[in-house]
Design a protein around this motif. Structure first.
Motif, short mmCIF file in Angstrom:
data_model
loop_
_atom_site.label_atom_id
_atom_site.label_comp_id
_atom_site.label_asym_id
_atom_site.label_seq_id
_atom_site.Cartn_x
_atom_site.Cartn_y
_atom_site.Cartn_z
N SER A 86 8.26 78.22 3.47
CA SER A 86 7.76 79.02 4.63
C SER A 86 6.35 78.51 5.08
O SER A 86 6.44 78.13 6.36
CB SER A 86 7.72 80.32 4.16
N ALA A 87 5.57 77.97 4.30
CA ALA A 87 4.09 77.46 4.87
C ALA A 87 4.58 76.13 5.37
O ALA A 87 4.16 75.96 6.45
CB ALA A 87 3.25 77.46 3.80
N ALA A 88 5.40 75.33 4.79
CA ALA A 88 5.75 74.17 5.60
C ALA A 88 6.43 74.10 6.72
O ALA A 88 6.01 73.59 7.73
CB ALA A 88 6.51 73.20 4.25
N GLU A 89 7.24 75.33 6.75
CA GLU A 89 7.63 75.33 8.23
C GLU A 89 7.04 75.69 9.29
O GLU A 89 6.88 75.32 10.50
CB GLU A 89 8.91 76.21 8.21
N ARG A 90 5.82 76.79 8.81
CA ARG A 90 4.93 77.09 10.00
C ARG A 90 4.20 75.94 10.36
O ARG A 90 3.48 76.08 11.31
CB ARG A 90 3.93 78.18 9.20
N HIS A 91 3.96 74.77 9.54
CA HIS A 91 3.09 73.90 9.98
C HIS A 91 3.67 72.63 10.50
O HIS A 91 2.99 71.45 10.42
CB HIS A 91 2.01 73.45 8.70
N GLY A 92 5.05 72.48 10.49
CA GLY A 92 5.64 71.64 10.69
C GLY A 92 6.01 70.27 9.70
O GLY A 92 5.94 69.13 10.20
N VAL A 93 5.70 70.86 8.40
CA VAL A 93 5.57 69.80 7.36
C VAL A 93 6.83 69.67 6.56
O VAL A 93 7.68 70.56 6.23
CB VAL A 93 4.57 70.08 6.54
N GLN A 94 7.47 68.51 6.34
CA GLN A 94 8.61 68.37 5.44
C GLN A 94 8.44 68.17 4.18
O GLN A 94 7.19 67.46 3.87
CB GLN A 94 9.55 67.07 5.86
N VAL A 95 8.95 69.01 3.20
CA VAL A 95 8.77 68.98 1.65
C VAL A 95 9.85 68.21 1.12
O VAL A 95 10.92 68.30 1.34
CB VAL A 95 8.77 70.38 1.09
N LEU A 96 9.24 67.32 0.12
CA LEU A 96 10.42 66.54 -0.70
C LEU A 96 10.11 67.18 -1.93
O LEU A 96 8.94 67.24 -2.65
CB LEU A 96 9.97 64.99 -0.90
N TRP A 97 11.32 67.76 -2.70
CA TRP A 97 11.16 68.59 -3.66
C TRP A 97 11.48 67.88 -5.11
O TRP A 97 12.64 67.19 -5.12
CB TRP A 97 12.29 69.70 -3.57
N THR A 98 10.53 68.07 -5.98
CA THR A 98 10.76 67.47 -7.28
C THR A 98 11.17 68.87 -8.35
O THR A 98 10.50 69.92 -8.11
CB THR A 98 9.77 66.96 -8.17
N LEU A 99 12.33 68.86 -8.85
CA LEU A 99 12.72 69.98 -9.56
C LEU A 99 12.24 70.19 -11.00
O LEU A 99 11.77 71.43 -11.57
CB LEU A 99 14.37 69.95 -9.84
N MET A 100 11.92 68.92 -11.75
CA MET A 100 11.36 68.96 -13.37
C MET A 100 10.26 68.06 -13.18
O MET A 100 10.54 66.82 -13.06
CB MET A 100 12.49 68.79 -14.21
N HIS A 101 8.95 68.50 -13.45
CA HIS A 101 7.81 67.61 -13.51
C HIS A 101 7.45 67.73 -14.95
O HIS A 101 6.39 68.17 -15.36
CB HIS A 101 6.81 68.16 -12.59
N TYR A 102 8.14 67.34 -15.99
CA TYR A 102 8.03 67.36 -17.40
C TYR A 102 8.23 68.51 -18.10
O TYR A 102 8.77 68.45 -19.48
CB TYR A 102 6.74 66.77 -17.74
N GLY A 103 7.84 69.67 -17.46
CA GLY A 103 7.96 70.84 -18.35
C GLY A 103 9.49 71.58 -18.49
O GLY A 103 10.37 71.28 -17.71
#
Length: 421
Positions: A86-103
């Motif tokens: 939601s915050a990314a959409e408000r600021h026109g920012v694209q998110v590249l998602w990492t699902l598992m960051h070791y944990g």
């Protein structure tokens, strides 16, 4: 006709900001939430406004499997991921998602094949939650740094409960790292299937370090060969995803969609001693980054992202200038590098000593912020955002300069025809 490899709208920009997202148990068994420790979880709108204001319209974020399934049993909590989207959409920012960051959740082990189906279930649930949250096709990294993670589990004590360091008095014999790597690849491929079932538009960015390892001076032929063999290990995960190695895992050329390369000063070292090849004084054995990018491009014929790069202290600006020059040179030589991610964009503490902040971000933590994790939580501590002016000035010069076009040579036609954008 296929699109050129850097044609929008795959990414909103070439310069990206990466927020540290590790969420594993550290060597002391202490649960980490680096997104929270750095104050990013509490400052999403402000952080996205800052990076966007400096010309970075793409961010890398980690959902964190352990954080999203804290109690195990398939009960997911995506509140933070929804807030990020939601915050990314408000600021026109694209998110590249990492699902598992070791944990991982408390009832999941990386040494057990049951991990594979559990991870696929989580990946599908995450894709379902995020489906439609941004206009561009979503880009997922199922498991961050498969090769590094397998090594850390089997050869170090950095990620609890695995105690692979043979010098650690708590050492527990571990399987071969290649076996863990195979399991992580199988989980990645199953996760991709689950994600595509939820969102057929999904793209995949497979990230690992790219390294250069040299034999010691005066090494005999056997040691030279061994150092080269060790260097070749870096390709195994990508090769398995592409179906070149261990094809029974289910990999295929199409599965290796976008190739993410992480590269830091310490990614070039001497075999045996482990000594980093000196920079910036100039160890002649160091390879220019453009050479490493070319090596990956020639091997896979896929578009690349420099998915993590950065440095510490007063040398951050100098490192960025070198990286920028090398990436531009690689593109002019026909290497389809789609973008560069500065990582981490906000300072972070050491995983195993959360009082030790690295001074590695574009924004540093507040002076005197060396509080322990528990004390930080108790006091509601949030690191500040104190920009490193030299680093910011270097970034401004990089973002103002036009991004050079890829100039494919005739012999590299296959690379130019990649349809990744």
């Amino acid at each position: 006709m296929p699109s050129p490899p850097d044609t929008p709208p795959l990414l909103r920009g070439h310069w990206m900001a990466g927020f540290e997202g590790a969420d594993h148990l550290n060597m002391h068994g202490q649960p980490l939430d680096m997104v929270g420790i750095a104050g990013h979880a509490q400052s999403l709108d402000a952080d996205y406004a800052r990076v966007s204001g400096l010309g970075m319209r793409v961010v890398r974020e980690s959902i964190g499997w352990r954080l999203a399934e804290p109690s195990g049993g398939g009960r997911f909590d995506f509140v933070r991921a929804r807030a990020m989207a939601s915050a990314a959409e408000r600021h026109g920012v694209q998110v590249l998602w990492t699902l598992m960051h070791y944990g991982t959740p408390p009832d999941v082990s990386l040494l057990d094949d049951a991990f594979i189906a559990r991870f696929a279930d989580y990946a599908g649930a995450a894709a379902r939650e995020l489906r439609g949250s941004q206009e561009l096709a979503p880009i997922y990294t199922p498991i961050n740094e498969i090769s590094y993670l397998a090594w850390a589990v089997c050869e170090t004590s950095a990620i609890a409960p695995y105690i692979g360091d043979r010098a650690d008095p708590r050492h527990v014999p571990m399987p071969d790292g290649f076996d863990v790597k195979r399991r992580l690849v199988r989980a990645t491929l199953k996760a991709m299937e689950a994600i595509r079932a939820e969102d057929p538009r999904a793209r995949f960015l497979h990230i690992d370090p790219i390294v250069h390892i040299v034999p010691p001076a005066e090494a005999d032929a056997a040691l030279v060969a061994e150092s080269q063999r060790f260097r070749e290990f870096q390709w195994q995960a990508w090769d398995m995803i592409a179906g070149r190695l261990e094809p029974d895992l289910g990999g295929s050329p199409g599965a290796l969609d976008l190739v993410g390369l992480n590269h830091y000063v310490t990614a070039q070292w001497e075999f045996g001693s482990g000594d980093t090849l000196a920079w910036p004084t100039g160890d002649r054995r160091r390879l220019p980054l453009r050479r490493l990018l070319r090596e990956a491009a020639d091997r896979y014929q896929r578009p690349l992202l420099l998915a993590e790069t950065g440095h510490v202290g007063d040398e951050r600006a100098a490192w960025l200038h070198e990286v920028d020059a090398e990436v531009r040179a690689a593109r002019r030589d026909g290497v389809a590098v789609l973008g560069v991610c500065l990582y981490p964009i906000v300072d972070r503490p050491d995983w195993n000593d959360t009082t030790d902040w690295h001074r590695c971000g574009l924004w540093d933590a507040a002076p005197g912020s060396a509080d322990g994790l528990q004390a930080s939580r108790a006091a509601g501590f949030q690191p500040g955002r104190h920009i490193d002016h030299a680093y910011a000035a270097a970034l401004a010069r990089c973002t103002r300069a036009p991004w050079p076009s890829v100039r494919p040579a005739p012999a590299r036609a296959a690379e130019a025809a990649c349809d990744a954008a």
